[in-house]
Design an enzyme around this catalytic site. Structure first.
Site, PDB file in Angstrom:
ATOM      1  N   ASP A 199      13.702  40.814 -19.087  1.00 16.03           N
ATOM      2  CA  ASP A 199      13.647  40.713 -20.546  1.00 16.03           C
ATOM      3  C   ASP A 199      15.080  40.766 -21.068  1.00 16.03           C
ATOM      4  OD1 ASP A 199      12.756  40.755 -23.279  1.00 16.03           O
ATOM      5  OD2 ASP A 199      10.927  41.746 -22.633  1.00 16.03           O
ATOM      6  N   PHE A 223      13.895  33.675 -21.011  1.00 18.08           N
ATOM      7  CA  PHE A 223      12.915  32.882 -20.268  1.00 18.08           C
ATOM      8  C   PHE A 223      12.850  31.427 -20.705  1.00 18.08           C
ATOM      9  CE2 PHE A 223       9.991  35.694 -23.010  1.00 18.08           C
ATOM     10  CZ  PHE A 223       9.957  34.813 -24.090  1.00 18.08           C
ATOM     11  N   HIS A 240       1.476  33.516 -26.444  1.00 19.17           N
ATOM     12  CA  HIS A 240       0.869  33.459 -27.777  1.00 19.17           C
ATOM     13  C   HIS A 240       1.914  33.565 -28.889  1.00 19.17           C
ATOM     14  CE1 HIS A 240       0.095  37.990 -28.906  1.00 19.17           C
ATOM     15  NE2 HIS A 240       1.307  37.826 -28.435  1.00 19.17           N
TER      16      HIS A 240
END
Length: 328
Positions: A199, A223, A240
């Site tokens: 992350d 990413f 999402h």
């Protein structure tokens, strides 16, 4: 019992904003906390929370109507539903209510019409910058958001871990894994597995992986540019956040590091073909905040086909989320 008239039902729907504001205000004012252990009188609550007794009486009367409190003579208590507004009880929605009742969320939803007209997120239009940039600059809202994400992940992590067999694999990478709550649960349940937490640097700095740190590598990055290699790639509540174009970019980077034996696990809601209020809300919520979306099984299938990936199976969990298992 007489059936509710269409007119009454429509008013009940239209006044939903009042429910949100009642719950938010009762938390913020300290009323919910005052009722944690014992019934309290109106005067006791008003004095302890420095509130106007008349408006408090009327607010709690509304709260009784929506099953948040009970009233016996002048004694007020929390119902089982109301107790879920306490900060540290099992299943608490305290953090979620503090978030959705706050100014950025309310202003964004008030501009749903902007998203409807443009297809863009409403948050940027309402608050002047994209949501994650805004939350970074405004810890007043960013910290409750991060706390709620931690709570939500904690509630679903065990269910996700228990629903999938990780035993055939040696390594797993949690892409967009935040503080590592899900990864920690998976590693504790699978002692032969090694993990990568991936992350942004500002996020992983507060990781919770000390208990399994000897089996963890922490990597920082984006990413949209690249992802690490592992036998299993897992993404919880990542796709999402993004429209199909950006989701395809993430999936393309995953595909680059996968082998025939690799698995990609997409952990998200899967909308029912028959609409339900919970799933439909989250779908529009993602649109309003990020121009993202929840997806049906067919929409996931179409997205994965475009990414030249195979949907192997969809695995239910004891949570609102499902595991979408993907291979080359």
């Amino acid at each position: 019992m007489s059936q509710q008239t269409p007119n009454a039902k429509l008013w009940q729907l239209a006044l939903g904003f009042a429910n949100t504001n009642i719950l938010y205000t009762l938390i913020k004012s300290g009323v919910i906390e005052q009722l944690r252990n014992n019934a309290r009188t109106l005067s006791e609550i008003a004095t302890a929370c420095h509130l106007n007794a008349d408006v408090l009486f009327r607010t709690l009367r509304f709260a009784k109507a929506i099953d948040i409190v009970t009233i016996e003579e002048d004694n007020y208590s929390l119902t089982d539903v109301g107790r879920l507004l306490l900060k540290d009880v099992s299943g608490s929605l305290y953090g979620g209510l503090l978030m959705i009742g706050s100014e950025p969320w309310q202003k964004s939803w008030n501009l749903l019409s902007y998203s409807l007209e443009t297809g863009k997120d409403a948050f940027t239009e309402a608050m002047g910058s994209p949501i994650f940039d805004y939350l970074d600059k405004h810890p007043k809202y960013g910290e409750p958001y991060n706390q709620w994400m931690t709570t939500a992940t904690s509630m679903s992590a065990k269910a996700i871990t228990a629903s999938y067999d990780f035993s055939p694999f040696k390594t797993i990478c949690d892409i967009g894994g935040g503080q590592g709550i899900l990864l920690k649960n998976i590693l504790l349940a699978n002692p032969n597995l090694k993990g990568i937490l991936y992350d942004q640097e500002s996020v992983v700095a507060n990781h919770v992986l000390n208990e399994v740190i000897e089996r963890v590598t922490i990597q920082t990055g984006n990413f949209f540019e690249e992802v690490p290699t592992a036998d299993v790639l897992i993404m919880k509540s990542v796709l999402h956040d993004w429209d199909d174009e950006k989701s395809l970019s993430i999936l393309s980077n995953c595909k680059k590091v996968m082998t025939l034996e690799s698995r990609l696990l997409i952990v998200d809601m899967v909308l029912n073909n028959e609409p339900d209020p919970f799933g439909s809300f989250y779908d529009l919520h993602m649109q309003v905040l990020l121009a993202g979306r929840e997806r049906t099984e067919q929409e996931f299938q179409t997205l994965l086909n475009k990414a030249e990936l195979q949907l192997k199976q969809i695995i239910p969990t004891q949570s609102p989320l499902k595991i979408i298992e993907v291979s080359l």
